[in-house]
Design a protein around this motif. Structure first.
Motif, PDB file in Angstrom:
ATOM      1  N   GLU A 187       0.954  -1.391   0.346  1.00  0.00           N
ATOM      2  CA  GLU A 187      -0.050  -0.099  -0.115  1.00  0.00           C
ATOM      3  C   GLU A 187       0.582   1.288  -0.432  1.00  0.00           C
ATOM      4  OE1 GLU A 187      -3.761   2.177   2.946  1.00  0.00           O
ATOM      5  OE2 GLU A 187      -2.349   0.212   3.505  1.00  0.00           O
ATOM      6  N   THR A 188       0.572   2.275  -0.982  1.00  0.00           N
ATOM      7  CA  THR A 188       1.728   3.243  -0.994  1.00  0.00           C
ATOM      8  C   THR A 188       0.462   4.531  -0.501  1.00  0.00           C
ATOM      9  OG1 THR A 188       1.336   4.361  -3.263  1.00  0.00           O
ATOM     10  CG2 THR A 188       3.229   2.699  -2.617  1.00  0.00           C
ATOM     11  N   PHE A 189       0.706   5.625  -0.020  1.00  0.00           N
ATOM     12  CA  PHE A 189      -0.089   6.427   0.081  1.00  0.00           C
ATOM     13  C   PHE A 189       0.976   8.082   0.153  1.00  0.00           C
ATOM     14  CE2 PHE A 189       0.377   4.460   4.007  1.00  0.00           C
ATOM     15  CZ  PHE A 189       0.871   5.129   5.420  1.00  0.00           C
ATOM     16  N   THR A 190       0.523   8.900   0.426  1.00  0.00           N
ATOM     17  CA  THR A 190       1.543   9.847   1.709  1.00  0.00           C
ATOM     18  C   THR A 190       0.719  10.550   2.263  1.00  0.00           C
ATOM     19  OG1 THR A 190       1.603  10.816  -1.035  1.00  0.00           O
ATOM     20  CG2 THR A 190       2.211  12.425   1.048  1.00  0.00           C
ATOM     21  N   ASN A 191       1.171  10.958   3.856  1.00  0.00           N
ATOM     22  CA  ASN A 191       1.425  10.319   5.102  1.00  0.00           C
ATOM     23  C   ASN A 191       1.167  12.390   4.964  1.00  0.00           C
ATOM     24  OD1 ASN A 191       3.195  12.134   5.635  1.00  0.00           O
ATOM     25  ND2 ASN A 191       4.714  10.437   6.869  1.00  0.00           N
ATOM     26  N   GLU A 192       0.532  12.595   6.489  1.00  0.00           N
ATOM     27  CA  GLU A 192       0.076  13.976   6.322  1.00  0.00           C
ATOM     28  C   GLU A 192       1.516  15.023   7.004  1.00  0.00           C
ATOM     29  OE1 GLU A 192       0.970  12.372  10.106  1.00  0.00           O
ATOM     30  OE2 GLU A 192      -0.114  11.700   8.856  1.00  0.00           O
ATOM     31  N   ARG A 193       2.558  14.760   6.777  1.00  0.00           N
ATOM     32  CA  ARG A 193       3.513  15.183   6.883  1.00  0.00           C
ATOM     33  C   ARG A 193       3.930  16.006   5.164  1.00  0.00           C
ATOM     34  NH1 ARG A 193       5.219  12.805  12.069  1.00  0.00           N
ATOM     35  NH2 ARG A 193       6.750  11.545  10.372  1.00  0.00           N
ATOM     36  N   GLY A 194       3.354  14.582   4.237  1.00  0.00           N
ATOM     37  CA  GLY A 194       3.988  15.061   2.933  1.00  0.00           C
ATOM     38  C   GLY A 194       4.812  13.827   3.057  1.00  0.00           C
ATOM     39  N   GLN A 195       5.081  12.693   3.555  1.00  0.00           N
ATOM     40  CA  GLN A 195       5.716  12.381   3.224  1.00  0.00           C
ATOM     41  C   GLN A 195       5.504  10.942   2.413  1.00  0.00           C
ATOM     42  OE1 GLN A 195       6.813  10.919   7.239  1.00  0.00           O
ATOM     43  NE2 GLN A 195       9.011  11.749   6.971  1.00  0.00           N
ATOM     44  N   VAL A 196       6.319   9.998   1.220  1.00  0.00           N
ATOM     45  CA  VAL A 196       6.213   9.336   0.924  1.00  0.00           C
ATOM     46  C   VAL A 196       5.859   7.663   1.274  1.00  0.00           C
ATOM     47  CG1 VAL A 196       6.046   7.921  -1.406  1.00  0.00           C
ATOM     48  CG2 VAL A 196       6.411  10.247  -1.509  1.00  0.00           C
ATOM     49  N   CYS A 197       4.959   6.888   1.495  1.00  0.00           N
ATOM     50  CA  CYS A 197       4.678   6.127   2.305  1.00  0.00           C
ATOM     51  C   CYS A 197       4.656   4.905   2.002  1.00  0.00           C
ATOM     52  CB  CYS A 197       3.767   6.739   3.841  1.00  0.00           C
ATOM     53  SG  CYS A 197       4.249   7.685   4.909  1.00  0.00           S
TER      54      CYS A 197
END
Length: 184
Positions: free
Chosen positions: A85-95
């Motif tokens: 699963e890929t997403f961008t977290n609330e701090r704008g980091q790529v996860c």
């Protein structure tokens, strides 16, 4: 040495979703073909969001994801599901979350898995895979964390800073008018 300072000068913008897809394809004989010959079914599922690029070395990051895939396959001797699963977290980091439905790990194992030479695989493991992966992720200014329960599978979460936005080319930059800012 895990952190090689000269590596970062070879970093380039990377699409993490594309890189993970490459790793899934590359490892297909290990998670699909070979287990099926043994009557074991392992399914790979992906849930990718649009992501900003990250700066990195593709060959090194492939090593990290291939290692996570192979470890997950070994942790699912009866079969199971490997999920990306890929997403961008609330701090704008790529996860990226990499999870499996395997045998899981005790707290003690989780506390040691990134240590060089630590292995739960006896003579079949070198204890270098996750230690090297940890170093590679750190080189990329990222983090790698694990959550696991015995019998409940494991989930690795990797975070990376997004690549800096490319500056607007000079010919597209609005040019200020050469007029005085206030009437004389």
């Amino acid at each position: 040495r895990y952190i090689r300072h000269d590596t970062q000068q070879h970093f380039e913008p990377l699409d993490l979703n594309e890189l993970i897809e490459d790793c899934i394809t590359l490892t297909e004989p290990y998670w699909y073909n070979e287990p099926r010959r043994q009557g074991i079914e392992i399914t790979v599922k992906t849930a990718f969001e649009d992501l900003p690029n990250i700066l990195g070395a593709a060959t090194e990051l492939r090593e990290v994801f291939v290692n996570l895939i192979l470890n997950a396959v070994q942790a699912m001797p009866e079969g199971g599901t490997l999920r990306f699963e890929t997403f961008t977290n609330e701090r704008g980091q790529v996860c990226v979350n990499v999870s499996d439905t395997g045998i899981g790990m005790s707290n003690e194992v989780q506390q040691n898995i990134f240590e060089p030479l630590f292995t739960t695989k006896g003579d079949d493991g070198t204890g270098m895979g996750l230690a090297a992966s940890y170093g590679i992720v750190q080189e990329h200014q990222g983090t790698i964390d694990v959550r696991s329960e015995p019998g409940e599978g494991s989930e690795f979460t990797l975070t990376f800073p997004p690549a800096e936005e490319t500056p607007t080319p000079p010919d597209e930059t609005p040019t200020p008018a050469n007029e005085p800012s206030s009437p004389s």
